[in-house]
Design a protein around this motif. Sequence first.
Motif, PDB file in Angstrom:
ATOM      1  N   TYR A   1      16.473  24.632  37.732  1.00 55.22           N
ATOM      2  CA  TYR A   1      15.124  24.316  37.240  1.00 55.22           C
ATOM      3  C   TYR A   1      14.134  24.364  38.383  1.00 55.22           C
ATOM      4  N   ARG A   2      14.355  23.511  39.386  1.00 54.95           N
ATOM      5  CA  ARG A   2      13.463  23.544  40.552  1.00 54.95           C
ATOM      6  C   ARG A   2      13.925  24.637  41.503  1.00 54.95           C
TER       7      ARG A   2
ATOM      8  N   LEU B   1      26.046   6.970  30.245  1.00 54.54           N
ATOM      9  CA  LEU B   1      24.643   7.348  30.475  1.00 54.54           C
ATOM     10  C   LEU B   1      24.216   6.904  31.884  1.00 54.54           C
TER      11      LEU B   1
ATOM     12  N   ARG C   1      20.384  19.876  45.936  1.00 55.31           N
ATOM     13  CA  ARG C   1      18.938  19.903  46.160  1.00 55.31           C
ATOM     14  C   ARG C   1      18.582  19.384  47.539  1.00 55.31           C
TER      15      ARG C   1
ATOM     16  N   ASP D   1      17.103  24.208  43.289  1.00 54.69           N
ATOM     17  CA  ASP D   1      18.353  24.424  42.558  1.00 54.69           C
ATOM     18  C   ASP D   1      18.909  25.814  42.808  1.00 54.69           C
TER      19      ASP D   1
ATOM     20  N   GLU E   1      20.999  15.711  34.428  1.00 54.30           N
ATOM     21  CA  GLU E   1      20.115  16.629  33.687  1.00 54.30           C
ATOM     22  C   GLU E   1      20.330  18.079  34.095  1.00 54.30           C
ATOM     23  N   ASN E   2      20.938  18.252  35.247  1.00 52.41           N
ATOM     24  CA  ASN E   2      21.058  19.611  35.768  1.00 52.41           C
ATOM     25  C   ASN E   2      22.316  20.294  35.249  1.00 52.41           C
TER      26      ASN E   2
ATOM     27  N   GLU F   1      14.171  12.753  37.666  1.00 56.65           N
ATOM     28  CA  GLU F   1      15.310  13.417  37.046  1.00 56.65           C
ATOM     29  C   GLU F   1      16.563  12.692  37.485  1.00 56.65           C
TER      30      GLU F   1
ATOM     31  N   PRO G   1       6.269  20.214  38.962  1.00 57.01           N
ATOM     32  CA  PRO G   1       6.009  19.143  37.999  1.00 57.01           C
ATOM     33  C   PRO G   1       6.746  17.877  38.408  1.00 57.01           C
ATOM     34  N   ILE G   2       6.054  16.777  38.424  1.00 57.27           N
ATOM     35  CA  ILE G   2       6.622  15.553  38.982  1.00 57.27           C
ATOM     36  C   ILE G   2       7.112  14.646  37.873  1.00 57.27           C
ATOM     37  N   ALA G   3       8.392  14.429  37.828  1.00 59.49           N
ATOM     38  CA  ALA G   3       8.978  13.468  36.891  1.00 59.49           C
ATOM     39  C   ALA G   3      10.345  13.128  37.429  1.00 59.49           C
TER      40      ALA G   3
ATOM     41  N   LYS H   1      21.804  24.348  35.364  1.00 58.28           N
ATOM     42  CA  LYS H   1      20.753  25.206  34.824  1.00 58.28           C
ATOM     43  C   LYS H   1      19.604  25.098  35.818  1.00 58.28           C
TER      44      LYS H   1
ATOM     45  N   ILE I   1      23.386  11.088  31.732  1.00 63.71           N
ATOM     46  CA  ILE I   1      24.103  12.299  32.132  1.00 63.71           C
ATOM     47  C   ILE I   1      23.222  13.082  33.095  1.00 63.71           C
TER      48      ILE I   1
ATOM     49  N   GLN J   1      24.954  18.601  33.412  1.00 68.29           N
ATOM     50  CA  GLN J   1      25.453  17.959  32.181  1.00 68.29           C
ATOM     51  C   GLN J   1      26.971  17.912  32.123  1.00 68.29           C
TER      52      GLN J   1
END
Lengths: 623, 220
Positions: free
Chosen positions: A235-236, A330, A371, A239, A334-335, A361, A357-359, A233, A332, A337
């Motif tokens: 997101y960035r 675990l 990526r 991707d 995030e991109n 992943e 947004p910085i977090a 999916k 999974i 799944q």
Amino acid sequence: MEQDKAPSTNDGLVRAEFHDIGKIVDWQAVGLYSPGEEGGEPHDFEKCVEEWDVRFAAPTWESVFRKDQRLRHNWPKSAGWIAAFFADHLAASLSRLMDEGQKRNFRSAAQKAGIQTAPEYGRHNLWKDEKNAPDRLTTEEELRELIQFLNGGPSWEDTYRDYGRWIDARAEEAFPGLNVTTLRQHSKIVGKLARVIQRLPWTDEEVAQGWQEIKATRRQITVARYRLVFPQKPYRTRDLEVFAQIERATADAALRFPDNVLLRVDDQIIATFESEKAQQEFESFIVQLGFHLRKRSRTEALSTLARTGLTSKLGHETIVYPDLPEEIALPICENCQFAQGAHSWSPAELSDEDDEPIADERLCDRCFNLRKTATRLTKLTTWRDGRVAWLFHDLDLDECLSALTDLIRQRLRARYGDELVQNFLSGIEATYPLLSDFVDDYSQYLGCLKKALVDEFDSDRIESIGSWIACVRLESQLEASSLIRVIHSAALEAFPTLLDQESTLPFRVGVSISNPKYPFFAHWRAFQDMRGEVNVSMIGTGQCGFRLKSWPKIEQAMKATKRAAVHRFASATAVSPALGDLILRSKETGRFELSHLRSLIPDHLSLEGARVLSHFLTEGEDG
Amino acid sequence: MDKTAEKGRCYARYRLECDLLCLGEPTRGGVFHPCAKVFSYTALIGALKARFPHPTRRIHAAAKFTDKDPDANRPSILTFAPRERAVDISAVPLQIEHLVNVTAEMFVLENDFTVQWPESFQFALGALKSKGFGQMRAEKIDEVKGGNPQQGELAVRLPIDKTVLEAFDLRNQIRPRYGYLYRPDTGYPREQGGTGRYHKSLFEGSFVAAHPVVLRETTK
């Protein structure tokens, strides 16, 4: 346009691209045919067997002389004639529906009705309503040169290089009204199909049979339509590399399986297979690249396909997956799944130029490498103010076949009337060569659209990802009108007849607008839920769809309406559609201030659509 | 022996209502909380177990959104920026996709345990419960008794587990669509330090032969 490449000549497979090469000759001008002659023009070179120095050792002649049982001894034990016969039949516009006797009956009936039935050799472009001037070789010298050229066993590529002008101009079928497919695409598809069919395990006994026996064969091939899908999916912005990967994957598949892949566009492939093993090899090749395959297919006897057509209904859709584990520990990814997120994508991976947004992943191997190796969208990462409009095209090959079939039938009815069409041509359908012609023009349309966008907005404000996704920076939301106007103009130039139809366009255009830092994910979700030929999504406001041909009316109505009135209407509709409807119908506003807007509903736009599009006239609203 | 087994397969049908619901998919980039448009078995069972804890008795349940009311189950996005208390500055804004005005139906496989549940009750489902999302109101409507498996598209997400598939009489995965659902290893949910794994599952749109309670309704 894709280059016309046929595989090597040394594999013993028939080169059926050449089967109709004789159609580029004006046999009457050359003096080898008179109108009214039984059997029609000798484009199978039946008058050139003697005294014209045909050298049967050249592999190019096998498919040309496929109907001549006497000459088959030149290609002993070869099923090439069977393969060329069936491939031509499956890829032809007319032979499935009418044999020579029925064609004569049709001509006779048409002439009685006062309708002209002389052959039309120039190809008529259905969606542009333009016809090529007939252009064929006209002298004996040119014919002799062609024969000498073919005696050299040239590749189809070389032949197209030297004779492309005539191959492009000539229609595959000269039957008036059905001259809609180029000889080029018909020849290319026949070539591929024939080699797939030839790979079936034909016995010597079958090869020695005549056409009357072989046409009842139960030998089977599989026809399949695929759409490559990715579990990610996006997101960035990095991707988005997955779209470029899809294009590379379909191109690689076409190179690796050149005969099986009949045509490809964007994320879709149409293919035929001679065996389950061949199909599995093809599917494995693509899924091991990281994609899932949405597939519809049908395995059928050649004799049945010859009756029903290659493009007729395929089975239900299934999805081909790679080997999937029963469990994933675990965390999974995030991109996608579909795998464990073994890697951490963290702020350390971002350079100073990235401003997302910085977090942290968690990503799996594939998504992390996607990526890491992504081509940087350097313009997009610098856009901070104004708006961006993501542009997405989606061509559905099934809808395309359906739209082209409608166009052909309309053309035939206009020419011959309902009764003749009903009696003789009711089963007419678009073919894969015709679809291939359309796909060529569709690819050109995308290229022209890109140029038009550069002219309108300047290349600094456009970021392209693959041929069918782009991002345009808008100075303000008002510019969204100009964007859709450019799309409309390009489509009208490329497909004027299609825009005029009652049935919908075979492709959809998504335009999704937001501030530059909104994640692509939200736009992608809008593109998965498109509601019209043009689907406009304003993130945070709503989504609407309308016919592309309605845009000039919509734009004019919006411009003719006072902003304040539109704003009131939009605000009211946001609270309640019923309230918005009330305002439209009220004496004070509906009949005067909003009369232009009201005239659009419901024929061109829904109430909700009017609300969403009204934001084009409202500056400064957040999306 | 479970006495309800004498009745054969029987599901209690509940009407579900909720003002705000976020059926959480994994967060994207830490800032975007997508909302699934379908109930997953694992999330539903986890919520029901929290409401009706029992050390041994199994719960099998499935839920589907109802589409009779055009204003129901509307997607929406909430944007908010929580403030970091220590420095009194807003953090990066969070975007939470959710559904408003939720109406759905839930089917609970009856056994000795679930048959004792009250006719109406509340439970918390999905993400952001502490912010007021997912406060489900359940009211029993009737029972769905018996019924043979039919072919159709799955309207829910089910882990590929023998007991779960048997609970909904899912006998044949004709054209499956796969995904993964989280299942805790122990009785503790992940938020309380429990561990778990993602299990291969059948996702909505899979064409199967199963009891109609888990299938999309077809319009005739």
